[in-house]
Design a protein around this motif. Structure first.
Motif, PDB file in Angstrom:
ATOM      1  N   GLY A  92      12.355   0.308  35.917  1.00 15.89           N
ATOM      2  CA  GLY A  92      13.260   0.993  35.002  1.00 15.89           C
ATOM      3  C   GLY A  92      14.426   0.130  34.577  1.00 15.89           C
ATOM      4  N   THR A  93      15.483   0.799  34.118  1.00 20.71           N
ATOM      5  CA  THR A  93      16.668   0.090  33.661  1.00 20.71           C
ATOM      6  C   THR A  93      17.312  -0.684  34.791  1.00 20.71           C
ATOM      7  OG1 THR A  93      17.018   1.836  32.021  1.00 20.71           O
ATOM      8  CG2 THR A  93      18.851   0.357  32.457  1.00 20.71           C
ATOM      9  N   GLN A  94      17.286  -0.115  35.997  1.00 24.38           N
ATOM     10  CA  GLN A  94      17.830  -0.844  37.138  1.00 24.38           C
ATOM     11  C   GLN A  94      17.074  -2.150  37.341  1.00 24.38           C
ATOM     12  OE1 GLN A  94      18.557   1.448  40.660  1.00 24.38           O
ATOM     13  NE2 GLN A  94      18.532  -0.325  41.995  1.00 24.38           N
ATOM     14  N   GLY A  95      15.759  -2.113  37.111  1.00 19.69           N
ATOM     15  CA  GLY A  95      14.972  -3.334  37.235  1.00 19.69           C
ATOM     16  C   GLY A  95      15.384  -4.395  36.243  1.00 19.69           C
ATOM     17  N   VAL A  96      15.742  -3.981  35.031  1.00 18.45           N
ATOM     18  CA  VAL A  96      16.213  -4.939  34.034  1.00 18.45           C
ATOM     19  C   VAL A  96      17.461  -5.658  34.549  1.00 18.45           C
ATOM     20  CG1 VAL A  96      17.174  -5.173  31.704  1.00 18.45           C
ATOM     21  CG2 VAL A  96      15.218  -3.656  32.101  1.00 18.45           C
ATOM     22  N   ILE A  97      18.371  -4.886  35.140  1.00 16.62           N
ATOM     23  CA  ILE A  97      19.620  -5.468  35.636  1.00 16.62           C
ATOM     24  C   ILE A  97      19.363  -6.367  36.836  1.00 16.62           C
ATOM     25  CG2 ILE A  97      21.858  -4.906  36.663  1.00 16.62           C
ATOM     26  CD1 ILE A  97      21.841  -2.377  34.946  1.00 16.62           C
ATOM     27  N   VAL A  98      18.491  -5.929  37.773  1.00 17.48           N
ATOM     28  CA  VAL A  98      18.212  -6.746  38.946  1.00 17.48           C
ATOM     29  C   VAL A  98      17.483  -8.025  38.534  1.00 17.48           C
ATOM     30  CG1 VAL A  98      17.058  -6.807  41.186  1.00 17.48           C
ATOM     31  CG2 VAL A  98      18.200  -4.724  40.440  1.00 17.48           C
ATOM     32  N   ASN A  99      16.619  -7.932  37.535  1.00 16.76           N
ATOM     33  CA  ASN A  99      15.925  -9.124  37.041  1.00 16.76           C
ATOM     34  C   ASN A  99      16.920 -10.110  36.444  1.00 16.76           C
ATOM     35  OD1 ASN A  99      13.788 -10.822  36.479  1.00 16.76           O
ATOM     36  ND2 ASN A  99      12.829  -9.491  34.963  1.00 16.76           N
ATOM     37  N   LEU A 100      17.927  -9.593  35.747  1.00 14.67           N
ATOM     38  CA  LEU A 100      19.004 -10.464  35.255  1.00 14.67           C
ATOM     39  C   LEU A 100      19.691 -11.138  36.435  1.00 14.67           C
ATOM     40  CD1 LEU A 100      21.031 -11.567  33.153  1.00 14.67           C
ATOM     41  CD2 LEU A 100      22.289  -9.411  33.409  1.00 14.67           C
ATOM     42  N   GLY A 101      19.967 -10.366  37.499  1.00 13.50           N
ATOM     43  CA  GLY A 101      20.577 -10.962  38.686  1.00 13.50           C
ATOM     44  C   GLY A 101      19.699 -12.029  39.302  1.00 13.50           C
ATOM     45  N   ILE A 110       7.293  -3.626  36.602  1.00 15.81           N
ATOM     46  CA  ILE A 110       8.390  -4.098  35.767  1.00 15.81           C
ATOM     47  C   ILE A 110       8.236  -3.434  34.403  1.00 15.81           C
ATOM     48  CG2 ILE A 110       9.549  -6.102  34.768  1.00 15.81           C
ATOM     49  CD1 ILE A 110       8.224  -7.810  36.932  1.00 15.81           C
ATOM     50  N   GLU A 111       9.210  -2.641  34.031  1.00 19.23           N
ATOM     51  CA  GLU A 111       9.130  -1.913  32.764  1.00 19.23           C
ATOM     52  C   GLU A 111       9.229  -2.878  31.586  1.00 19.23           C
ATOM     53  OE1 GLU A 111       8.750   1.388  32.765  1.00 19.23           O
ATOM     54  OE2 GLU A 111       9.058   1.746  34.911  1.00 19.23           O
ATOM     55  N   LYS A 112       8.755  -2.413  30.436  1.00 20.70           N
ATOM     56  CA  LYS A 112       8.865  -3.200  29.210  1.00 20.70           C
ATOM     57  C   LYS A 112      10.320  -3.580  28.977  1.00 20.70           C
ATOM     58  CE  LYS A 112       7.803  -3.077  24.262  1.00 20.70           C
ATOM     59  NZ  LYS A 112       7.256  -2.258  23.150  1.00 20.70           N
ATOM     60  N   ALA A 113      10.538  -4.817  28.641  1.00 20.82           N
ATOM     61  CA  ALA A 113      11.900  -5.338  28.497  1.00 20.82           C
ATOM     62  C   ALA A 113      12.692  -4.519  27.488  1.00 20.82           C
ATOM     63  CB  ALA A 113      11.864  -6.803  28.055  1.00 20.82           C
ATOM     64  N   GLY A 114      13.898  -4.135  27.904  1.00 22.69           N
ATOM     65  CA  GLY A 114      14.803  -3.436  27.010  1.00 22.69           C
ATOM     66  C   GLY A 114      16.110  -4.193  26.922  1.00 22.69           C
ATOM     67  N   ALA A 115      17.068  -3.580  26.289  1.00 21.34           N
ATOM     68  CA  ALA A 115      18.369  -4.224  26.128  1.00 21.34           C
ATOM     69  C   ALA A 115      19.134  -4.169  27.451  1.00 21.34           C
ATOM     70  CB  ALA A 115      19.160  -3.534  25.037  1.00 21.34           C
ATOM     71  N   ILE A 116      19.810  -5.237  27.779  1.00 22.23           N
ATOM     72  CA  ILE A 116      20.688  -5.252  28.935  1.00 22.23           C
ATOM     73  C   ILE A 116      21.977  -4.544  28.545  1.00 22.23           C
ATOM     74  CG2 ILE A 116      21.985  -6.711  30.520  1.00 22.23           C
ATOM     75  CD1 ILE A 116      19.769  -8.778  30.227  1.00 22.23           C
ATOM     76  N   PRO A 117      22.395  -3.536  29.312  1.00 22.28           N
ATOM     77  CA  PRO A 117      23.562  -2.747  28.910  1.00 22.28           C
ATOM     78  C   PRO A 117      24.851  -3.554  29.009  1.00 22.28           C
ATOM     79  CG  PRO A 117      22.831  -2.116  31.100  1.00 22.28           C
ATOM     80  CD  PRO A 117      21.802  -3.063  30.574  1.00 22.28           C
ATOM     81  N   PRO A 133      28.692  -4.192  30.186  1.00 24.16           N
ATOM     82  CA  PRO A 133      29.104  -5.526  29.762  1.00 24.16           C
ATOM     83  C   PRO A 133      28.199  -6.638  30.300  1.00 24.16           C
ATOM     84  CG  PRO A 133      30.415  -4.857  31.634  1.00 24.16           C
ATOM     85  CD  PRO A 133      29.492  -3.719  31.337  1.00 24.16           C
ATOM     86  N   LEU A 134      27.070  -6.285  30.936  1.00 21.17           N
ATOM     87  CA  LEU A 134      26.206  -7.292  31.546  1.00 21.17           C
ATOM     88  C   LEU A 134      25.489  -8.145  30.522  1.00 21.17           C
ATOM     89  CD1 LEU A 134      24.632  -5.169  34.430  1.00 21.17           C
ATOM     90  CD2 LEU A 134      26.627  -6.661  34.520  1.00 21.17           C
ATOM     91  N   ASP A 135      25.357  -7.642  29.298  1.00 24.38           N
ATOM     92  CA  ASP A 135      24.634  -8.395  28.271  1.00 24.38           C
ATOM     93  C   ASP A 135      25.286  -9.740  27.981  1.00 24.38           C
ATOM     94  OD1 ASP A 135      26.847  -7.109  27.219  1.00 24.38           O
ATOM     95  OD2 ASP A 135      25.885  -6.602  25.324  1.00 24.38           O
ATOM     96  N   ARG A 136      26.584  -9.845  28.259  1.00 23.68           N
ATOM     97  CA  ARG A 136      27.292 -11.104  27.982  1.00 23.68           C
ATOM     98  C   ARG A 136      26.945 -12.200  28.986  1.00 23.68           C
ATOM     99  NH1 ARG A 136      31.618  -7.333  27.185  1.00 23.68           N
ATOM    100  NH2 ARG A 136      32.546  -7.899  29.198  1.00 23.68           N
ATOM    101  N   LEU A 137      26.267 -11.833  30.089  1.00 23.45           N
ATOM    102  CA  LEU A 137      25.935 -12.811  31.118  1.00 23.45           C
ATOM    103  C   LEU A 137      24.674 -13.604  30.797  1.00 23.45           C
ATOM    104  CD1 LEU A 137      26.627 -10.599  34.255  1.00 23.45           C
ATOM    105  CD2 LEU A 137      28.130 -12.332  33.264  1.00 23.45           C
ATOM    106  N   LEU A 138      23.878 -13.120  29.847  1.00 25.85           N
ATOM    107  CA  LEU A 138      22.643 -13.820  29.503  1.00 25.85           C
ATOM    108  C   LEU A 138      22.950 -14.933  28.502  1.00 25.85           C
ATOM    109  CD1 LEU A 138      19.659 -13.473  30.253  1.00 25.85           C
ATOM    110  CD2 LEU A 138      19.355 -12.179  28.150  1.00 25.85           C
ATOM    111  N   PRO A 139      22.559 -16.165  28.786  1.00 24.38           N
ATOM    112  CA  PRO A 139      22.853 -17.268  27.866  1.00 24.38           C
ATOM    113  C   PRO A 139      22.271 -17.015  26.476  1.00 24.38           C
ATOM    114  CG  PRO A 139      22.077 -18.112  29.976  1.00 24.38           C
ATOM    115  CD  PRO A 139      21.848 -16.629  29.999  1.00 24.38           C
TER     116      PRO A 139
END
Length: 521
Positions: free
Chosen positions: A263-272, A295-302, A304-310
């Motif tokens: 889910g969405t939590q997985g998106v955030i943990v994958n970013l981590g 692993i859910e289909k890739a969605g938008a990183i919410p 303020p975490l989206d700023r951490l992705l290069p």
């Protein structure tokens, strides 16, 4: 511990406990519940500003149960609380804790204190006999969260939380009249645990759930630790009193690959995982029956975490489910498990990828080592038979009453076949996971107050703290003090047989620990 300290009479309950009566001492076989997975001191983790409130404060409850400063005046800036509670970074709540508690604690509020000491006391008086207090850390989450007062170094955080646990023991001792007289006792051996429980007190075992044990992170597959570093780390943790450890947690590290979040939590943990290791998770389509979480289909990183992705880097696409992490147990991970076996420690199998868990179980089976636990339902259920056959223990995640009862029913045929009585829970209190919600449709058969503990020794009424009164029928397990109410709710759902099986849980855990400890020099 001297025998006189173990059998000193507990102090009468304070006004926040909501229980009348004292737990009887229980010699072997122990009768009572086990929580195999909670986090009493996680308020000091992740930089010390992510979780709000403390399990105790020498200056009193009005200082312990307060919200984080950044949550005032209306919770609008509490983006992590809002996101974990509602899925959106936008939201509000009443930040005032003591004495009104209008918005928290609540079963779905993940950043507010859930284990104040008098609430834990109520659970102990209601039947809890063994509590595994996992010291927890996550360097990357600490780095991501902008506010902090503590170091992000995971080992420093673990040391601080161990210190706080012993300070809580001293605090409870002081309330009870002096050293050794309190109901909360940190234990270092199964024999000491049995002595404490026989004296009518709670045996607290220290565990560790951290993402980079001993600094064992990796960058682009290159490990940041050595075997000697692992040996020194295990020696230090053992000297602190730690007897149970995870090998990996949330992010792939130099020891093993992890079981994914969904889910969405997985998106955030994958970013981590990307920020921690330089890589996103790598997955293949599983070919066997065991699998990791999807692993859910890739969605938008919410934000303020989206700023951490290069810039120019996006979340990867994955093959069809079921998904299996391509990473398993490394040579360093095997070295850590062998080091834990040599010290008689319990190996936590949860959070390992199925590839790593399979390899770890192969290793434990080859040695005939019983010290293995799945403490909060984060492994493939097909591995439970291997855990039980080794002599290990399973404590299931604390879902709402009907769901937990269904999990218990599913476990019964296997445990009956293998002669493994005793069931436990891993509540994961203060672990950024929801506590049990109210049981749907409970109006026809609600928990009726007051009720008695499983052994009839203690009478429990609705729990009151300050101006707030909680009712499990309405609030679910809003905090740790409502665990006895949750178990009573499960008795209504599944009968006394469930409760009696859970009352054999502490004994089952101690036997697993004894089998492991017997292998130590």
């Amino acid at each position: 511990m001297a025998a006189t300290a173990a059998i000193a009479a507990p102090a009468p309950p304070g006004p926040e406990v909501g229980a009348v009566g004292e737990p009887p001492g229980s010699a072997a076989p122990v009768r009572g519940f086990v929580d195999g997975h909670s986090h009493l001191m996680s308020y000091e983790a992740f930089g010390g500003m992510l979780l709000c409130g403390k399990p105790f404060d020498p200056d009193g409850i009005e200082h312990a149960l307060t919200d984080c400063p950044d949550h005032f005046p209306n919770g609008e800036a509490a983006w992590f609380e809002n996101f974990t509670r509602t899925g959106s970074p936008v939201g509000t709540h009443d930040p005032v804790g003591w004495p009104t508690f209008r918005s928290w604690p609540a079963h779905d509020s993940l950043t507010h204190q859930q284990a104040y000491h008098s609430w834990v006391e109520r659970a102990w008086r209601g039947g809890l006999r063994v509590l595994v207090n996992h010291l927890v850390a996550n360097r990357q989450l600490c780095a991501i969260y902008p506010l902090k007062r503590n170091s992000c170094d995971e080992m420093a955080s673990l040391r601080l939380q161990a210190q706080r646990t012993f300070e809580l023991q001293d605090f409870i001792d002081a309330q009870a009249g002096g050293p050794g007289r309190g109901w909360f006792r940190v234990v270092r051996s199964p024999a000491e645990a049995r002595q404490v429980i026989a004296g009518g007190k709670l045996a607290v075992i220290l565990g560790v759930e951290t993402s980079e044990p001993f600094g064992c992170r990796q960058t682009l597959g290159v490990p940041h630790c050595t075997r000697a570093q692992i040996d020194r780390g295990l020696d230090e943790m053992y000297a602190l009193g730690v007897r149970s450890m995870f090998v990996c947690h949330k992010y792939d590290n130099a020891l093993c690959g992890v079981r994914f979040d969904s889910g969405t939590q997985g998106v955030i943990v994958n970013l981590g995982n990307f920020l921690s290791t330089g890589r996103f998770w790598t997955a293949r389509t599983c070919t066997g029956p065991e699998h990791d979480n999807t692993i859910e289909k890739a969605g938008a990183i919410p934000p303020p975490l989206d700023r951490l992705l290069p810039r120019g880097v996006g979340l990867p696409l994955y093959p069809p489910a079921p998904h299996c992490n391509t990473r398993g147990l490394t040579g360093l991970g095997e070295h850590m498990i062998r080091g834990m076996m040599a010290r008689g420690m319990i190996v936590e199998i949860d959070h390992m990828s199925v590839k790593a868990a399979d390899q770890a179980l192969d290793l434990l089976e080859a040695e005939g080592y019983a010290g293995v636990v799945s403490s909060h339902s984060w492994t493939d259920p097909r591995y439970l038979s291997r855990i039980y056959r080794l002599g290990g223990m399973v404590t299931a995640y604390g879902h709402q009453a009907e769901e937990f009862a269904a999990t218990w029913r599913e476990s019964r045929p296997l445990r009956a076949e293998l002669g493994r009585p005793g069931y436990g829970y891993g509540l994961d209190a203060n672990g950024l996971g929801a506590l049990p919600s109210p049981r749907p449709g409970n109006a026809s058969n609600p928990v009726t107050y007051p009720f008695t503990s499983f052994d009839g020794a203690v009478t429990l009424d609705r729990q009151r703290t300050g101006e707030r009164v909680w009712d499990v029928n309405v609030d679910g397990v809003a905090h740790y003090g409502l665990v006895p109410d949750w178990i009573e709710d499960m008795r209504l759902v599944a009968g006394d047989e469930l409760v009696q099986d859970m009352a054999a849980g502490a004994e089952a855990y101690l036997r697993t620990w004894e089998a492991a400890a017997s292998r130590a020099p």
